[in-house]
Motif scaffolding. Structure first.
Motif, PDB file in Angstrom:
ATOM      1  N   TYR A 165     -15.360 -18.110  41.771  1.00  0.00           N
ATOM      2  CA  TYR A 165     -14.719 -18.123  43.095  1.00  0.00           C
ATOM      3  C   TYR A 165     -14.637 -19.551  43.647  1.00  0.00           C
ATOM      4  N   ARG A 168     -11.825 -21.209  41.929  1.00  0.00           N
ATOM      5  CA  ARG A 168     -10.531 -20.690  42.408  1.00  0.00           C
ATOM      6  C   ARG A 168     -10.164 -21.316  43.749  1.00  0.00           C
ATOM      7  N   LEU A 179      -7.849 -11.202  40.065  1.00  0.00           N
ATOM      8  CA  LEU A 179      -9.056 -12.009  40.312  1.00  0.00           C
ATOM      9  C   LEU A 179      -9.775 -11.553  41.582  1.00  0.00           C
ATOM     10  N   ILE A 180      -9.028 -11.217  42.627  1.00  0.00           N
ATOM     11  CA  ILE A 180      -9.681 -10.725  43.858  1.00  0.00           C
ATOM     12  C   ILE A 180     -10.344  -9.376  43.575  1.00  0.00           C
ATOM     13  N   SER A 183     -13.438  -9.687  41.467  1.00  0.00           N
ATOM     14  CA  SER A 183     -14.483 -10.389  42.210  1.00  0.00           C
ATOM     15  C   SER A 183     -15.181  -9.417  43.178  1.00  0.00           C
ATOM     16  N   ILE A 184     -14.390  -8.694  43.963  1.00  0.00           N
ATOM     17  CA  ILE A 184     -14.976  -7.761  44.945  1.00  0.00           C
ATOM     18  C   ILE A 184     -15.718  -6.634  44.225  1.00  0.00           C
ATOM     19  N   LYS A 187     -19.203  -7.289  42.673  1.00  0.00           N
ATOM     20  CA  LYS A 187     -20.329  -7.310  43.621  1.00  0.00           C
ATOM     21  C   LYS A 187     -20.737  -5.887  44.023  1.00  0.00           C
TER      22      LYS A 187
END
Ligand code: URA
Length: 433
Positions: A165, A168, A179-180, A183-184, A187
């Motif tokens: 991140y 990015r 990618l978003i 990433s979310i 987690k």
């Protein structure tokens, strides 16, 4: 395996294998793959997109880069909620006790704010005495005892996501759906939930400016969640103006308490009921969504949600008397009303800019290490579609400094008044399951 071959493959629009994705994520996290090669791959992904399989593989590779939370000692189906971020979003604070009061275990890890959007952990820290750190044993015990705990993210969760991140952020590759989404979701998966309800914000104050973009992101995340065995749904909700009226840490806690008392802004309440029904339903505490909604409405009306909130505060060392006496929350020295300079209908409130104004007052962090002032912020008095008389307050600034000219200017230049009647925007823009 060579990183350059992986970059070229993605550059040419081909699908990467699970092993290639793992090689990249592991190598970059450990430092054997340099920034310039990682940045090249991210840019290739930005242009070429990823298949569903690649997105799921990337998510899992990031989950496996660090620790994962084991919530198996908590009885019941653990349902988590995630918001893609917005201004005035105090939903976790009022929603969690609502669903906990319906019997759903809420084992929540939240973050601090950065930039113009606030973080739940900062907001909760405005409650005198409140502890945001619990040992994993205490965290699990509290959820088993009172059905909810909210703690600050700890441990080494998804270190690959943190590193990727950050890269990015400086290589123009943040606004990429795969990618978003990975990433979310990495987690959320690492935090141990069995079911996930996503609140994907749409509008000027959000990452996703249009419903079409938000739907794409929502679909991407829902697919990843379901592929990885987590029942996942997404609600698309409006972020064309701040959520509720209050923007700022203690001010938002006060507003969340109002919602738990059955008052408070309609939009915050409705969003909590919508997300809460989904959480109760996904956790198996209701057979239908309608039944789930009735349950959430009942615990709000009969005061059970408010009781859970008080118990939750006390369990984490905070002073529960703030619920009956919100003046015990940090208060700013000055409260200055900003009068409307003309009469008319509120046409637009630029959420981002109201968030930035609150940040300048001290409510948010300009950089990761900035100190924040929990007492300050902005309370807007009108929402889009409301009528305002000239001289009536448009907003109230809560500040610890006297000179607030810049903030006043920002408020005036970001709340637009029209002499034509304006429709209030709809709050819920869609559901993706
Ligand atoms: N929030 C995240 O956690 N990751 C992104 O990539 C974007 C927003």
């Amino acid at each position: 395996m060579r990183m350059v071959d992986i970059i070229e493959k993605k550059r040419d629009g081909k699908e990467l294998s699970t092993e290639e994705i793992q090689f990249f994520v592991k190598g970059y996290t450990e430092g054997s793959i340099p920034d310039y090669q990682a940045a090249s791959l991210l840019m290739a992904i930005y242009f070429q997109d990823m298949t569903e399989k690649e997105r799921t593989d990337l998510t899992m590779a990031m989950v496996e880069s660090g620790d994962t939370i084991d919530l198996s000692a908590i009885q019941g189906i653990k349902c988590d909620k995630h918001s893609t971020g917005g201004v005035g979003d105090k939903v976790t604070i009022c929603l969690s006790p609502m669903v906990a009061a319906c019997g759903v275990p809420v084992a929540k890890m939240s973050g601090r704010g950065l930039g113009h959007t606030g973080g739940t952990i900062d907001k909760l820290e405005s409650i005198p005495g409140f502890q945001v750190e619990l040992s994993s044993g205490e965290f699990i015990q509290q959820v088993n005892n009172i059905k909810m705990a909210v703690v600050s993210q700890s441990g080494n969760l998804t270190p690959a996501d943190k590193k990727i991140y950050a890269l990015r952020d400086v290589t123009g590759t943040v606004p990429s759906i795969p990618l978003i989404a990975s990433s979310i979701m990495s987690k959320k998966i690492a935090s141990g939930a069995d079911a996930i309800v996503l609140d994907v914000k749409v509008g000027e104050g959000a990452f996703m400016k249009t419903v079409e973009e938000a739907e794409k992101l929502a679909h991407a995340m829902v697919k990843i969640g379901n592929q990885l065995g987590r029942r996942t749904i997404a609600i698309l909700s409006d972020m064309s103006q701040p959520l509720g009226y209050a923007v700022g840490n203690a001010l938002e806690v006060k507003e969340a308490i109002e919602v738990l008392k059955g008052n408070g802004p309609e939009d915050v309440k409705e969003l909590c009921l919508t997300l809460g029904s989904q959480m109760v339903y996904l956790s198996g505490k209701a057979q239908t969504l309608k039944e789930a909604r009735t349950k959430v409405e009942n615990v709000l009306a009969n005061g059970k949600a408010l009781e859970v909130f008080k118990t939750f505060i006390a369990s984490q060392g905070g002073n529960p008397s703030i619920v009956d006496d919100p003046t015990l929350l940090p208060q700013a020295k000055f409260q200055v009303e900003i009068p409307a300079t003309e009469s008319g209908y509120v046409e637009k409130i630029i959420a981002n800019e109201i968030g930035v104004a609150a940040m300048i007052l001290g409510a948010g962090r300009a950089t990761k290490d900035s100190e924040i002032d929990l007492s300050v912020g902005i309370v807007i008095n009108k929402k889009v579609g409301d009528y305002v008389e000239k001289g009536e307050p448009l907003a109230t600034i809560h500040s610890n400094r006297e000179n607030i000219n810049e903030i006043k200017e920002r408020i005036y230049s970001n709340i637009f008044i029209s002499n034509q009647k304006v429709e209030a925007p709809s709050l819920i823009k869609g559901i993706v399951a």
